[in-house]
Write a protein that holds these residues in place. Sequence first.
Motif, short mmCIF file in Angstrom:
data_model
loop_
_atom_site.label_atom_id
_atom_site.label_comp_id
_atom_site.label_asym_id
_atom_site.label_seq_id
_atom_site.Cartn_x
_atom_site.Cartn_y
_atom_site.Cartn_z
N ALA A 28 -13.00 -9.00 8.34
CA ALA A 28 -12.27 -8.85 9.60
C ALA A 28 -11.08 -7.91 9.47
N GLY A 29 -10.53 -7.82 8.29
CA GLY A 29 -9.34 -6.98 8.13
C GLY A 29 -9.64 -5.53 7.79
N GLU A 60 -6.22 1.63 1.58
CA GLU A 60 -6.06 0.25 1.16
C GLU A 60 -7.26 -0.58 1.60
N ALA A 61 -7.39 -1.74 0.98
CA ALA A 61 -8.53 -2.62 1.30
C ALA A 61 -8.39 -3.23 2.68
N ILE A 62 -7.16 -3.56 3.10
CA ILE A 62 -6.93 -4.23 4.38
C ILE A 62 -5.98 -3.37 5.21
N GLY A 63 -6.26 -3.30 6.52
CA GLY A 63 -5.37 -2.56 7.39
C GLY A 63 -6.13 -1.87 8.49
N HIS A 64 -5.37 -1.31 9.43
CA HIS A 64 -5.96 -0.63 10.58
C HIS A 64 -5.88 0.88 10.38
N SER A 65 -6.80 1.60 11.04
CA SER A 65 -6.83 3.07 10.95
C SER A 65 -5.58 3.65 11.58
N ASP A 66 -5.14 4.75 10.99
CA ASP A 66 -3.96 5.42 11.55
C ASP A 66 -4.25 5.98 12.92
#
Length: 572
Positions: A176-177, A332-338
């Motif tokens: 999910a992340g 990174e493994a977790i996060g949202h697209s810029d």
Amino acid sequence: RRIMSRCFLKILVMQKTRIRKELYVMKNSSDKSNSKFYQQFLQTAVIILCVFSVLIGVAYYVQEKTIRTGIRLGELAKVNQAVTSIGKDIEVNRSDLMFLSDLLELKTLMEEERYKGHINRQVTEELSHFYLHFALRRSTYDQIRFLDNKGDEIIRINYNNGSPQVVPDSELQNKAGRYYFDDAMKLGRDQVYISPFDLNIENDQIEVPFKPILRFATPTFDLSGNKTGVVVLNYLGEHMLQNFLKISQNSFGAPELLNSDGYWLCSNDSQKEWGFMFKNKKQETYAMRYPKAWALIQEQDQGQFVEEEGLFSFAKIAPFGNELLTSAGISEAIGHSDRVFSSSDYYWIIVSHVSNDILEQETIALKQRFMVIWTVMAVLGLIISYFYAQNVAIRRAYSEQLKVMASHDGLTGLPNRNRFNEYLKQSLGQAKRYERHIALMFMDLDGFKLINDTYGHRVGDLLLVEVAGRIKNSLREFDMVARVGGDEFIVLLSEVDNKQAVDDIKKRISDAIAPAFLLEGITCYVGVSIGCAIYPTDGITDNELITRADHEMYAVKNAKKQKACSKTHIDV
């Protein structure tokens, strides 16, 4: 005996002098002939070499232009072929993704989960088994996954370098992340998300050996139009890159694949690739290496140009059609697209660069071939020039010989009557202009007929040649003697001061002819009867002078005959 010895010595001296003069004339004639031959040879050789050089130069220019045009067209063709190859690979992946997302079993599975609150394991196993066989058949996907709308992995197939396996439930993860799940869940029906083309990351580290990955994802929907999850394909980008590299074989340049920021995604030099994934390679871009070329590439979607660093051919390719979207992604493994891109914002660049060294090598090879051709043609041209000059020299010599034959006596080599008449007219003109005196001597040999009848024409001819030589040697350099008949000779004294000077020359001629002639072991004696006429005393025209000299000559000859008869009568 003394008289005979003196006469013999005098004859030897005269012969030696005559031979020297003839050798001198022959040498001068030969030198002039050789000079004209070499001049003609050089002129012809220069013309032929110039013509050959122009023809070869034009051929070289056309050939060089053809080669360069061929290289340019070939490079453009390679670039377009690469565009087509990448487009086909992307379309195959998109088609596979849409096929897997549309499976009836998947929709049935989601429907049962919605109404029963749990997943039908039998359907899941059947679907997993199909995905497994699909991965084995395709051999281009590192992972095939289905994630529900909460991000939980329901099915995951790992390719495992050709040994695909179904991941057990205990090892399934929640994604999910991850940016690709979030970005894909925002899409509508039939829209496809593609992640940035980068290297696979495992446990926060770039996987070694490098594994280029493209993630294709699309949302799934139930029969009511509700999103039930996401199908994700982790495409092994190495397959696409290998197809791309095959295109560069037998090419002058090496097509390279760049992203929109100018980082290398594929190159024959692996050290340049994936610079954006490493902090120490952030400056390793096409713009840094070829700044002028990069600036020109940014201005157009495709094209070709020659810059100081060589020939550049390029084309921009939007790997994702209007129904495909992508994002910047994150490392990174977790996060949202810029940020998210549409197909018009995100593109790759295919560039083929042919260096000046390669272009020069082709030119050098062409120059070498044409230099060999020019050398062969130059040698051929020199040979042609030699034979042409030789032919011209022969024709010129033959022409001059004809002129000599037309104006000179064939036996003695002295001018004939026609040449003498021309010279006489010229001398009369000059004498009238400068008020000079000229003299004409008409002479006939005494006793020649007897020798000719007694010893034959061969001895007679030899005698005439010797007589001609003695007469000529008795004259001044600017005087002229000609043979005008069988044993008749005529002399023109171009300039005389008085009659005494004429008489002196007449005496020299008589004295020169008087000694014996030794011809093929035969001793012969002849005399000469000479008649003279002086301009303008004895005549002012050529005919008057010739007639007067001729009459005087016959008068002298008749007087000699009468004297000889009187002497014979007295002896008797």
